[in-house]
Scaffold this motif. Structure first.
Motif, PDB file in Angstrom:
ATOM      1  N   THR A 119       0.833  -1.198   0.000  1.00 10.94           N
ATOM      2  CA  THR A 119       0.000   0.000   0.000  1.00 10.94           C
ATOM      3  C   THR A 119       0.868   1.249   0.000  1.00 10.94           C
ATOM      4  O   THR A 119       1.861   1.313   0.718  1.00 10.94           O
ATOM      5  CB  THR A 119      -0.896   0.026   1.257  1.00 10.94           C
ATOM      6  N   ILE A 120       0.496   2.225  -0.806  1.00 14.49           N
ATOM      7  CA  ILE A 120       1.192   3.510  -0.806  1.00 14.49           C
ATOM      8  C   ILE A 120       0.556   4.386   0.268  1.00 14.49           C
ATOM      9  O   ILE A 120      -0.665   4.516   0.341  1.00 14.49           O
ATOM     10  CB  ILE A 120       1.092   4.191  -2.187  1.00 14.49           C
ATOM     11  N   LYS A 121       1.386   4.974   1.112  1.00 17.42           N
ATOM     12  CA  LYS A 121       0.901   5.862   2.183  1.00 17.42           C
ATOM     13  C   LYS A 121       1.207   7.312   1.812  1.00 17.42           C
ATOM     14  O   LYS A 121       2.182   7.581   1.106  1.00 17.42           O
ATOM     15  CB  LYS A 121       1.567   5.506   3.521  1.00 17.42           C
ATOM     16  N   THR A 122       0.414   8.237   2.338  1.00 15.19           N
ATOM     17  CA  THR A 122       0.593   9.653   1.998  1.00 15.19           C
ATOM     18  C   THR A 122       0.522  10.535   3.242  1.00 15.19           C
ATOM     19  O   THR A 122      -0.010  10.132   4.277  1.00 15.19           O
ATOM     20  CB  THR A 122      -0.505  10.137   1.020  1.00 15.19           C
ATOM     21  N   MET A 123       1.059  11.739   3.109  1.00 15.34           N
ATOM     22  CA  MET A 123       0.906  12.825   4.079  1.00 15.34           C
ATOM     23  C   MET A 123       0.743  14.112   3.270  1.00 15.34           C
ATOM     24  O   MET A 123       1.361  14.271   2.206  1.00 15.34           O
ATOM     25  CB  MET A 123       2.129  12.952   5.002  1.00 15.34           C
ATOM     26  N   VAL A 124      -0.064  15.021   3.782  1.00 20.05           N
ATOM     27  CA  VAL A 124      -0.321  16.285   3.085  1.00 20.05           C
ATOM     28  C   VAL A 124       0.508  17.402   3.707  1.00 20.05           C
ATOM     29  O   VAL A 124       0.609  17.511   4.929  1.00 20.05           O
ATOM     30  CB  VAL A 124      -1.828  16.647   3.134  1.00 20.05           C
ATOM     31  N   VAL A 125       1.095  18.220   2.841  1.00 16.95           N
ATOM     32  CA  VAL A 125       1.817  19.422   3.250  1.00 16.95           C
ATOM     33  C   VAL A 125       0.957  20.605   2.828  1.00 16.95           C
ATOM     34  O   VAL A 125       0.516  20.690   1.677  1.00 16.95           O
ATOM     35  CB  VAL A 125       3.200  19.511   2.571  1.00 16.95           C
ATOM     36  N   ASP A 126       0.700  21.528   3.770  1.00 15.76           N
ATOM     37  CA  ASP A 126      -0.102  22.712   3.451  1.00 15.76           C
ATOM     38  C   ASP A 126       0.355  23.903   4.287  1.00 15.76           C
ATOM     39  O   ASP A 126       1.411  23.855   4.904  1.00 15.76           O
ATOM     40  CB  ASP A 126      -1.602  22.443   3.619  1.00 15.76           C
ATOM     41  N   THR A 127      -0.408  24.954   4.307  1.00 19.19           N
ATOM     42  CA  THR A 127      -0.119  26.186   5.047  1.00 19.19           C
ATOM     43  C   THR A 127       1.307  26.687   4.747  1.00 19.19           C
ATOM     44  O   THR A 127       2.117  26.887   5.638  1.00 19.19           O
ATOM     45  CB  THR A 127      -0.333  25.996   6.565  1.00 19.19           C
ATOM     46  N   PHE A 128       1.580  26.872   3.467  1.00 19.29           N
ATOM     47  CA  PHE A 128       2.885  27.391   3.042  1.00 19.29           C
ATOM     48  C   PHE A 128       3.021  28.856   3.463  1.00 19.29           C
ATOM     49  O   PHE A 128       2.061  29.623   3.362  1.00 19.29           O
ATOM     50  CB  PHE A 128       3.028  27.275   1.524  1.00 19.29           C
ATOM     51  N   THR A 129       4.197  29.232   3.943  1.00 16.44           N
ATOM     52  CA  THR A 129       4.482  30.616   4.333  1.00 16.44           C
ATOM     53  C   THR A 129       5.861  31.010   3.810  1.00 16.44           C
ATOM     54  O   THR A 129       6.727  30.159   3.660  1.00 16.44           O
ATOM     55  CB  THR A 129       4.457  30.799   5.863  1.00 16.44           C
TER      56      THR A 129
END
Length: 176
Positions: A119-129
């Motif tokens: 299974t491929i697992k993921t994480m999200v990156v957001d709130t760029f500053t």
């Protein structure tokens, strides 16, 4: 008869003078046109963003500031075992002393290679500053450097392994 001739002469002269008074007047002016071509604005990446290593058992976040300072929330525990944490760094070039704005991405996804279960697992990156106040920069002598940080969102029991986004993320700059 003389009076009629005189009267007709006066009327004829009046008609000539009144029509010349009502005649259209014209005027003209000369104007020039010009333009200036400036150096195109450009951006280049000098350093990629690296969140470094961490341990987790419960959900949380790992925040990378534009100054490359890491903080964590929830079950994310910072380690120094592998990886040097760095904020992304960029150089903008263009016309000297011009201002510009930066547009950062809304999010991106980091993925693993397949885990032991396939299974491929993921994480999200957001709130760029960015290190630029309000995302606005000013080119001094035609160049400026700035950095970008973001928030990594870690899920419950996130699978162990290397998570990457090999396509990168786009940072856009435009003259004001």
């Amino acid at each position: 008869m003389k009076k009629i001739t005189l009267l007709l002469s006066i009327m004829a002269l009046s008609a000539v003078f009144s029509s010349s008074v009502l005649a259209q007047q014209t005027a003209s002016a000369t104007s020039s046109a010009s333009t200036t071509i400036v150096a195109p604005i450009a951006i280049s990446k000098t350093t990629s963003m690296t969140f470094g290593s961490f341990a987790t058992g419960t959900a949380g976040t790992l925040v990378m500031s534009p100054q490359a300072v890491r903080t964590s929330t929830g079950g994310v525990k910072l380690t120094a075992a592998t990886g040097s944490p760095t904020a992304a760094a960029f150089t903008v070039t263009g016309e000297g002393s011009y201002g510009y704005t930066v547009t950062l991405p809304s999010s991106l996804t980091l993925t693993t290679a397949t885990t032991g279960t396939g299974t491929i697992k993921t994480m999200v990156v957001d709130t760029f500053t960015s290190s630029l106040a309000s995302g606005i920069g000013a080119l001094a002598s035609g160049t400026q450097n700035f950095t970008v940080g973001a928030t990594l969102n870690v899920g419950i029991d996130q699978a162990i392994g290397l998570y990457e986004n090999t396509t990168g993320f786009t940072v856009t700059v435009n003259y004001n």
